[in-house]
Design a protein around this motif. Structure first.
Motif: not given
Length: 193
Positions: A20-26, A37-43, A47-51, A122-125
């Protein structure tokens, strides 16, 4: 890897609350990506895979880090709380076949930050730090700063992290200090102009 497969892979690795945390991070990362203005697919993928490695045993994570020739053993000397970031990056590379360096770096540095962070990093952090489920002292000021400036949001998050760790007499990963110092200089320069 498409997002559906990434979500499926992550869901198998995480406890329900962490998923659920991951879904909120995404969701938060997507909002920040649109604003800055970042590349959405990479972000979104980062974010999906960060944890991904969050619940792997510490010994396994240390072994993964030590066996990845592109990661420093230094990660293993700063407490178990940060191990899942570099180990997760190595594991999504080896287990899921993710090779995009922007995504890999965003996963590696999502807990510590680093000097020279890219926009995606920066965005994922920051998304991981300010997602709506987070509740701790100082979080609202970081959210407000993030709404105005990505750099100021990251700076406040780093300052809070350093303050928290030093108050507990815990070591601070060097990249966190380097990120903080760089962002202080950047934001101070911006305030003077």
């Amino acid at each position: 890897m498409n997002e559906q497969r990434a979500f499926e892979a992550v869901k198998k690795q995480l406890k329900p609350a962490r998923y659920e945390h991951t879904l909120r991070v995404v969701e938060t990362a997507e909002e920040l990506a649109g604003k800055y203005h970042a590349r959405l697919e990479k972000v979104r993928l980062a974010a999906i895979l960060h944890d991904y490695a969050k619940y792997r045993p510490a010994g396994e994570m240390k072994e993964v880090i030590r066996s990845a020739d592109w990661l420093s053993d230094e990660w293993c000397s700063y407490g178990e709380a940060i191990l899942h970031a570099p180990a997760g990056a190595a594991l999504v590379r080896s287990e899921l076949g993710i090779t995009d360096e922007d995504v890999i770096r965003a996963i590696v540095y999502h807990t510590t930050g680093r000097a020279g962070m890219t926009l995606i990093e920066k965005i994922v952090f920051l998304a991981d730090y300010i997602e709506p489920g987070r509740k701790f002292p100082g979080i609202e000021s970081v959210r407000q700063a993030a709404d105005d400036s990505l750099d100021r949001g990251c700076l406040l998050a780093l300052a809070n992290t350093i303050g928290f760790l030093t108050s507990k007499k815990q070591p601070v990963f060097p990249d966190t200090f380097h990120a903080y110092n760089e962002l202080v200089k950047l934001t101070m320069r911006g305030l003077k102009s």
